[in-house]
Motif scaffolding. Structure first.
Motif, PDB file in Angstrom:
ATOM      1  N   ALA A 108       2.032   2.181  -3.714  1.00 40.15           N
ATOM      2  CA  ALA A 108       1.150   2.373  -4.029  1.00 40.15           C
ATOM      3  C   ALA A 108       1.371   3.473  -4.739  1.00 40.15           C
ATOM      4  O   ALA A 108       0.845   4.609  -4.798  1.00 40.15           O
ATOM      5  CB  ALA A 108      -0.248   1.095  -4.529  1.00 40.15           C
ATOM      6  N   ILE A 125      -7.370   3.396  -5.277  1.00 40.71           N
ATOM      7  CA  ILE A 125      -7.217   2.543  -3.872  1.00 40.71           C
ATOM      8  C   ILE A 125      -6.411   2.792  -2.876  1.00 40.71           C
ATOM      9  O   ILE A 125      -6.681   2.908  -1.875  1.00 40.71           O
ATOM     10  CB  ILE A 125      -6.085   1.152  -4.290  1.00 40.71           C
ATOM     11  N   MET A 136       0.839  -1.376  -0.049  1.00 40.37           N
ATOM     12  CA  MET A 136       0.267  -0.139   0.588  1.00 40.37           C
ATOM     13  C   MET A 136       0.820   1.339  -0.153  1.00 40.37           C
ATOM     14  O   MET A 136       0.615   1.744  -0.850  1.00 40.37           O
ATOM     15  CB  MET A 136      -0.826  -0.252   1.214  1.00 40.37           C
ATOM     16  N   ALA A 195      -3.697  -7.942 -14.732  1.00 40.93           N
ATOM     17  CA  ALA A 195      -3.198  -8.908 -15.006  1.00 40.93           C
ATOM     18  C   ALA A 195      -2.592 -10.111 -15.722  1.00 40.93           C
ATOM     19  O   ALA A 195      -1.804 -10.779 -16.518  1.00 40.93           O
ATOM     20  CB  ALA A 195      -3.114  -9.444 -13.762  1.00 40.93           C
ATOM     21  N   ASP A 236      -3.797   0.833 -15.380  1.00 44.10           N
ATOM     22  CA  ASP A 236      -3.430   0.065 -13.626  1.00 44.10           C
ATOM     23  C   ASP A 236      -3.076   1.101 -13.102  1.00 44.10           C
ATOM     24  O   ASP A 236      -3.528   0.950 -11.801  1.00 44.10           O
ATOM     25  CB  ASP A 236      -2.157  -0.942 -13.775  1.00 44.10           C
ATOM     26  N   THR A 237      -2.577   2.666 -13.388  1.00 40.87           N
ATOM     27  CA  THR A 237      -2.132   3.919 -11.842  1.00 40.87           C
ATOM     28  C   THR A 237      -3.610   4.341 -11.570  1.00 40.87           C
ATOM     29  O   THR A 237      -3.728   4.851 -10.585  1.00 40.87           O
ATOM     30  CB  THR A 237      -1.782   5.156 -12.879  1.00 40.87           C
ATOM     31  N   VAL A 256       4.039  -1.370 -10.898  1.00 40.88           N
ATOM     32  CA  VAL A 256       2.621  -1.559 -10.680  1.00 40.88           C
ATOM     33  C   VAL A 256       1.854  -2.913 -11.087  1.00 40.88           C
ATOM     34  O   VAL A 256       1.203  -3.254 -10.783  1.00 40.88           O
ATOM     35  CB  VAL A 256       1.746  -0.516 -11.493  1.00 40.88           C
ATOM     36  N   PRO A 258     -11.713  -2.762  -3.582  1.00 38.00           N
ATOM     37  CA  PRO A 258     -11.576  -2.847  -4.936  1.00 38.00           C
ATOM     38  C   PRO A 258     -12.851  -3.486  -5.808  1.00 38.00           C
ATOM     39  O   PRO A 258     -13.033  -4.182  -6.280  1.00 38.00           O
ATOM     40  CB  PRO A 258     -10.485  -3.143  -4.735  1.00 38.00           C
ATOM     41  N   GLU A 259     -13.057  -4.169  -4.486  1.00 37.33           N
ATOM     42  CA  GLU A 259     -14.238  -5.419  -4.724  1.00 37.33           C
ATOM     43  C   GLU A 259     -15.568  -4.563  -4.799  1.00 37.33           C
ATOM     44  O   GLU A 259     -16.271  -5.697  -5.248  1.00 37.33           O
ATOM     45  CB  GLU A 259     -14.264  -6.770  -3.777  1.00 37.33           C
ATOM     46  N   THR A 285       1.203   7.207  -6.504  1.00 40.30           N
ATOM     47  CA  THR A 285       0.380   8.175  -7.070  1.00 40.30           C
ATOM     48  C   THR A 285       1.169   8.935  -7.289  1.00 40.30           C
ATOM     49  O   THR A 285       1.258   9.573  -7.889  1.00 40.30           O
ATOM     50  CB  THR A 285      -0.695   7.451  -6.851  1.00 40.30           C
ATOM     51  N   MET A 300      -0.967  -5.030  -9.129  1.00 44.79           N
ATOM     52  CA  MET A 300      -2.843  -5.111  -9.590  1.00 44.79           C
ATOM     53  C   MET A 300      -2.717  -6.884  -9.495  1.00 44.79           C
ATOM     54  O   MET A 300      -4.002  -7.350  -9.532  1.00 44.79           O
ATOM     55  CB  MET A 300      -2.013  -4.880 -11.784  1.00 44.79           C
ATOM     56  N   VAL A 308      -6.728   2.297 -11.062  1.00 50.85           N
ATOM     57  CA  VAL A 308      -6.712   0.847 -10.090  1.00 50.85           C
ATOM     58  C   VAL A 308      -5.838   1.539  -8.431  1.00 50.85           C
ATOM     59  O   VAL A 308      -6.327   1.746  -7.638  1.00 50.85           O
ATOM     60  CB  VAL A 308      -6.565  -0.454 -11.072  1.00 50.85           C
ATOM     61  N   LEU A 309      -4.200   1.996  -8.957  1.00 49.36           N
ATOM     62  CA  LEU A 309      -3.802   2.475  -8.101  1.00 49.36           C
ATOM     63  C   LEU A 309      -4.385   3.563  -7.075  1.00 49.36           C
ATOM     64  O   LEU A 309      -4.460   3.200  -5.832  1.00 49.36           O
ATOM     65  CB  LEU A 309      -2.239   2.590  -8.501  1.00 49.36           C
ATOM     66  N   LYS A 338     -10.979  -5.171  -9.035  1.00 52.28           N
ATOM     67  CA  LYS A 338     -10.739  -6.002  -8.185  1.00 52.28           C
ATOM     68  C   LYS A 338     -10.363  -7.183 -10.248  1.00 52.28           C
ATOM     69  O   LYS A 338      -9.824  -7.267 -10.533  1.00 52.28           O
ATOM     70  CB  LYS A 338     -10.928  -7.188  -7.379  1.00 52.28           C
ATOM     71  N   ALA A 387      -8.040  -5.546 -12.247  1.00 54.77           N
ATOM     72  CA  ALA A 387      -6.894  -6.025 -11.648  1.00 54.77           C
ATOM     73  C   ALA A 387      -6.368  -6.660 -12.186  1.00 54.77           C
ATOM     74  O   ALA A 387      -5.261  -7.214 -12.812  1.00 54.77           O
ATOM     75  CB  ALA A 387      -6.400  -5.462  -9.693  1.00 54.77           C
ATOM     76  N   ARG A 388      -7.788  -8.583 -12.075  1.00 55.91           N
ATOM     77  CA  ARG A 388      -7.462  -9.313 -12.620  1.00 55.91           C
ATOM     78  C   ARG A 388      -7.304  -9.486 -14.073  1.00 55.91           C
ATOM     79  O   ARG A 388      -6.606  -9.825 -14.979  1.00 55.91           O
ATOM     80  CB  ARG A 388      -8.561 -10.287 -12.651  1.00 55.91           C
ATOM     81  N   ASP A 394      -3.578 -12.325  -6.741  1.00 54.04           N
ATOM     82  CA  ASP A 394      -2.660 -13.564  -7.540  1.00 54.04           C
ATOM     83  C   ASP A 394      -1.379 -14.002  -6.434  1.00 54.04           C
ATOM     84  O   ASP A 394      -1.111 -12.143  -5.640  1.00 54.04           O
ATOM     85  CB  ASP A 394      -2.322 -13.292  -8.960  1.00 54.04           C
ATOM     86  N   VAL A 429      -3.739  -6.728  -5.461  1.00 57.78           N
ATOM     87  CA  VAL A 429      -4.940  -6.296  -5.932  1.00 57.78           C
ATOM     88  C   VAL A 429      -6.384  -7.733  -6.572  1.00 57.78           C
ATOM     89  O   VAL A 429      -7.153  -8.145  -6.025  1.00 57.78           O
ATOM     90  CB  VAL A 429      -5.557  -5.334  -6.453  1.00 57.78           C
ATOM     91  N   ALA A 430      -5.586  -8.331  -7.919  1.00 54.54           N
ATOM     92  CA  ALA A 430      -6.347  -9.540  -8.002  1.00 54.54           C
ATOM     93  C   ALA A 430      -6.494 -10.518  -7.258  1.00 54.54           C
ATOM     94  O   ALA A 430      -7.012 -11.109  -7.905  1.00 54.54           O
ATOM     95  CB  ALA A 430      -5.887  -9.737  -9.931  1.00 54.54           C
TER      96      ALA A 430
END
Lengths: 138, 137
Positions: free
Chosen positions: A90, B58, A87, B29, B51-52, A123, B64-65, A94, A127, B54-55, B22, B25-26, A133, A130-131
């Motif tokens: 991130a 957050i 975080m 990726a 992606d930025t 980044v 995200p969900e 930003t 991601m 989303v960043l 989320k 992001a998936r 993974d 966040v996903a």
């Protein structure tokens, strides 16, 4: 999800180019490795960073493909401490408007390039977190 | 002079406007891209998310969900004609501070922001990685 530490996710393999190399050759390295930035070295000493944005600007400025990396690289890089959370990484990305941070102990944000970083966090690593993974750190 | 159409990626990855961050992001990726076109129920493109984006959302505390992509997307995109030169694409990226341009076949409107009619059928995308590929040759 983003409470994980940078040290758990960083990529330890850092791709480098020499500062006297042509931007054409540096672009080849970036293309072949599928990355958007490389660390620039003078011998064994890191002296800058070259990103895809620097190459876009070089083309815009009308520099030929034989221009040297040192003419277009940045002499500063953006850093995060290995103990920081994802975080926090991130937030730095930003705030600084970058998509990649070099991992350097005790450093935060824009820093003069002096020492070899421990690794890189980008980044895309965030991601993936966040996903949901797992980190691909190496 | 090298043209955009020689280096662009044909086709565009999309995400539904109601998708969560989320899910975005998936997709980012999975497809290994840095941004997606956002589409509405009819499949028409209504914006772009990177992606930025989303960043930033957050770090601003958005969950995200629970956050929908339409809340954080940019409701327009920048376009370039496929016959334009790579130098022109670099100029637009530098001036507009973006890493991605949508490529269209038609003549572009005076303002580079993408109007809805131009968003309907982009031929593809040109990113800063494609500029790197051009310089690598």
């Amino acid at each position: 999800m983003l409470e994980m530490r940078v040290v758990e996710c960083l990529r330890r393999s850092i791709i480098t180019v020499e500062k006297g190399m042509s931007i054409r050759d540096a672009a080849r390295v970036m293309k072949n490795c599928g990355i958007s930035g490389v660390l620039v070295m003078e011998g064994s000493k890191p002296v800058g960073v070259l990103s895809d944005t620097d190459l876009v600007k070089a083309l815009y400025r009308g520099l030929g493909k034989d221009a040297r990396v040192e003419e277009v690289m940045s002499r500063k890089f953006f850093c995060v401490d290995p103990s920081a959370t994802l975080m926090e990484a991130a937030r730095i990305m930003t705030e600084c408007g970058v998509s990649r941070l070099f991992v350097v102990r005790g450093a935060r944000g824009e820093t003069e390039v002096r020492e070899m970083p421990e690794g890189i966090i980008s980044v895309s690593d965030i991601m993936a977190a966040v996903a949901g993974d797992s980190c691909e750190g190496c | 002079m090298a043209k955009v159409k020689e280096y662009m990626t044909r086709g565009v990855y999309t995400v539904d406007r109601r998708a969560t961050l989320k899910e975005v992001a998936r997709a980012i990726a999975k497809y290994r891209v840095s941004g997606l076109a956002v589409v509405d129920e009819e499949g028409e493109i209504v914006g772009v998310v990177s992606d930025t984006d989303v960043l930033r959302a957050i770090t601003e505390g958005k969950e995200p969900e629970r956050t929908r992509v339409e809340e954080v997307m940019t409701p327009f995109a920048l376009i370039i004609e496929e016959e334009a030169s790579m130098e022109e694409a670099a100029r637009m990226m530098v001036h507009e501070k973006v890493h991605r341009l949508f490529v269209v076949r038609e003549e572009k409107p005076e303002h580079p922001s993408l109007s809805k009619q131009y968003l309907l059928r982009p031929a593809g995308v040109l990113t800063s990685s494609d500029i790197v590929a051009y310089i690598a040759e």
